[in-house]
Scaffold this motif. Structure first.
Motif, PDB file in Angstrom:
ATOM      1  N   GLN A  24      -1.047  -3.214  -1.929  1.00 17.56           N
ATOM      2  CA  GLN A  24      -0.502  -3.409  -0.594  1.00 17.56           C
ATOM      3  C   GLN A  24      -1.532  -3.080   0.484  1.00 17.56           C
ATOM      4  O   GLN A  24      -1.615  -3.754   1.517  1.00 17.56           O
ATOM      5  N   MET A  25      -2.353  -2.031   0.247  1.00 16.13           N
ATOM      6  CA  MET A  25      -3.414  -1.695   1.198  1.00 16.13           C
ATOM      7  C   MET A  25      -4.381  -2.865   1.349  1.00 16.13           C
ATOM      8  O   MET A  25      -4.784  -3.228   2.464  1.00 16.13           O
ATOM      9  N   GLY A  26      -4.747  -3.456   0.202  1.00 15.16           N
ATOM     10  CA  GLY A  26      -5.653  -4.593   0.244  1.00 15.16           C
ATOM     11  C   GLY A  26      -5.069  -5.767   1.009  1.00 15.16           C
ATOM     12  O   GLY A  26      -5.758  -6.401   1.817  1.00 15.16           O
ATOM     13  N   ARG A  27      -3.773  -6.061   0.766  1.00 18.76           N
ATOM     14  CA  ARG A  27      -3.115  -7.166   1.471  1.00 18.76           C
ATOM     15  C   ARG A  27      -3.056  -6.911   2.975  1.00 18.76           C
ATOM     16  O   ARG A  27      -3.227  -7.833   3.786  1.00 18.76           O
ATOM     17  N   ILE A  28      -2.799  -5.662   3.344  1.00 16.69           N
ATOM     18  CA  ILE A  28      -2.727  -5.321   4.765  1.00 16.69           C
ATOM     19  C   ILE A  28      -4.087  -5.527   5.438  1.00 16.69           C
ATOM     20  O   ILE A  28      -4.189  -6.170   6.491  1.00 16.69           O
ATOM     21  N   TYR A  29      -5.152  -4.988   4.812  1.00 18.81           N
ATOM     22  CA  TYR A  29      -6.482  -5.140   5.408  1.00 18.81           C
ATOM     23  C   TYR A  29      -6.923  -6.600   5.415  1.00 18.81           C
ATOM     24  O   TYR A  29      -7.629  -7.046   6.333  1.00 18.81           O
ATOM     25  N   TYR A  30      -6.512  -7.363   4.401  1.00 18.58           N
ATOM     26  CA  TYR A  30      -6.831  -8.788   4.353  1.00 18.58           C
ATOM     27  C   TYR A  30      -6.198  -9.508   5.546  1.00 18.58           C
ATOM     28  O   TYR A  30      -6.867 -10.221   6.290  1.00 18.58           O
TER      29      TYR A  30
END
Length: 299
Positions: free
Chosen positions: A32-38
């Motif tokens: 989820q962190m990766g998706r948010i930063y993406y």
């Protein structure tokens, strides 16, 4: 955050993205962190804030690399490549993917509790692939039926289990993985009651097996997003699922040995207590006899 990026302004959107990232970080949800930063990086690029956008996208890239999320790693790289040369990241790709596989496999090999191990397999699969729901079914050797052993949901708690048992049975029987980008438009699945009710999208299902036998099935889905899984996800998952299968058999044997030792110890403890009780009875009887003898001498 996405709403404000479209309808208001980037500053307000940024505040919501930062809040979302804080929540994901606090809950240790790397995917989820990766998706948010993406999404954050894409929004910043669209508003012309190139430098900070690259920072956010590179953060997303490294998170997707760390968990081996192939699809989003490719998407992030394609955005970065379209603006600049990221060949150093490309050189890291194979090494970091291998490191991710080794890390998960090592973690699985150290777990000796079968139930905790199964939970870890599902949790790792959710992190790696971006699935929302994960289930493990194992074969009951006495009944010959597949039984649900553990499940995890990374987003919402549902009162209904969102898996297609026909897919699970087919995967186990055939020994081959199954993947569909959109169950709602899949000719073989679109008429399924669960698919129609919840408009299920991405499904990935693969057998859990050692070199000697099949133990069960790992079933993953994403209810809301289509085309989440790819064959690359299967390649990645199959490595640590195989390790998980071996570790599960070892953990099950260790657990069985522990139970035997526990039962044997309890039996020995009961025998020891019986001996102690008998010995105490003898001491009591000896004491009574001594008292009787003393009384007889006085008489």
């Amino acid at each position: 955050a996405v709403y404000h990026s479209i309808f208001t302004n980037s500053d307000r959107s940024s505040r919501y993205f930062e809040r979302a990232a804080s929540i994901a970080t606090a809950n240790k949800r790397q995917y989820q962190m990766g998706r948010i930063y993406y999404s954050y990086g894409v929004m910043l690029y669209s508003h012309g804030r190139i430098d900070i956008a690259r920072v956010k996208l590179e953060m997303a890239f490294h998170l997707f690399n760390a968990i081996g999320s192939v699809e989003y790693r490719k998407r992030t790289m394609s955005i970065l490549e379209s603006r600049d040369d990221v060949s150093p990241m490309q050189r890291m790709l194979t090494k970091e993917r291998l490191s991710s596989i080794i890390r998960v496999s090592q973690e699985l090999s150290r777990i000796l509790d079968p139930d905790i191990l199964l939970g870890k397999i599902v949790e790792s699969a959710l992190e790696v692939t971006g699935a929302q729901n994960g289930y493990i079914f194992l074969l009951n050797e006495y009944t010959g039926k597949l039984e649900l052993k553990t499940s995890k949901n990374s987003v919402l708690q549902s009162t209904e289990e969102l898996y297609l048992f026909e897919v699970i049975e087919h995967t186990f029987t055939s020994g081959r993985f199954f993947v569909t980008g959109n169950a709602s438009t899949d000719a073989k699945l679109s008429q399924n009651g669960l698919v129609r009710k919840y408009a299920l999208k991405s499904i990935l299902c693969l057998p859990i097996a050692t070199h000697e036998k099949r133990l069960g099935v790992l079933y993953l889905n994403n209810q809301f997003a289509a085309e989440v899984f790819s064959e690359d996800d299967y390649d990645l998952l199959s490595v640590f699922v195989t390790q998980g299968a071996i570790s599960y058999e070892n953990a099950a044997m260790y657990h069985e040995l522990e139970l035997r030792v526990q039962k044997r110890t309890e039996k020995l403890n009961r025998a020891y207590e019986a001996i102690q009780s008998a010995y105490q009875d003898l001491r009591d009887k000896e004491s009574i006899i001594r008292e009787d003898l003393l009384m007889a001498k006085r008489v």
